[in-house]
Design a protein around this motif. Structure first.
Motif: not given
Length: 90
Positions: A22, A44, A48, A51, A53, A60, A62-63
């Motif tokens: 993340t 994660k 989530e 966020f 993806v 993966q 996540y941002y």
């Protein structure tokens, strides 16, 4: 589109720990500031659903869509030794 460059060491470390990490605001201590620093952690995020993806290099990502700027390039590297290794964002 989100641009993230991952070092080979970061890719290996992330894959060894589940293949998910993340990008979000890094906790700050000290004096008041208006700058949001970006940090990375394995796994994660909490909540989530807020966020974005992205799939990249079999990982993966996540941002945080409120902190991460899509017109900026983020460099993610692995720093430290032994059990003190950590992902660092530049």
């Amino acid at each position: 589109m989100l641009q993230v460059n991952l070092s080979e060491q970061a890719i290996e470390n992330i894959k060894e720990h589940g293949g998910i990490f993340t990008l979000e605001e890094a906790p700050q201590t000290g004096c008041c500031t208006n700058i949001a620093f970006v940090g990375a952690h394995l796994g994660k995020p909490e909540g989530e659903g807020y966020f974005g993806v992205k799939e990249q290099d079999g990982i993966q990502i996540y941002y945080d869509t409120f902190i991460i700027k899509k017109d900026k390039r983020y460099e993610v590297v692995l720093e430290g030794l032994l059990k003190w290794k950590t992902l660092r964002v530049y």
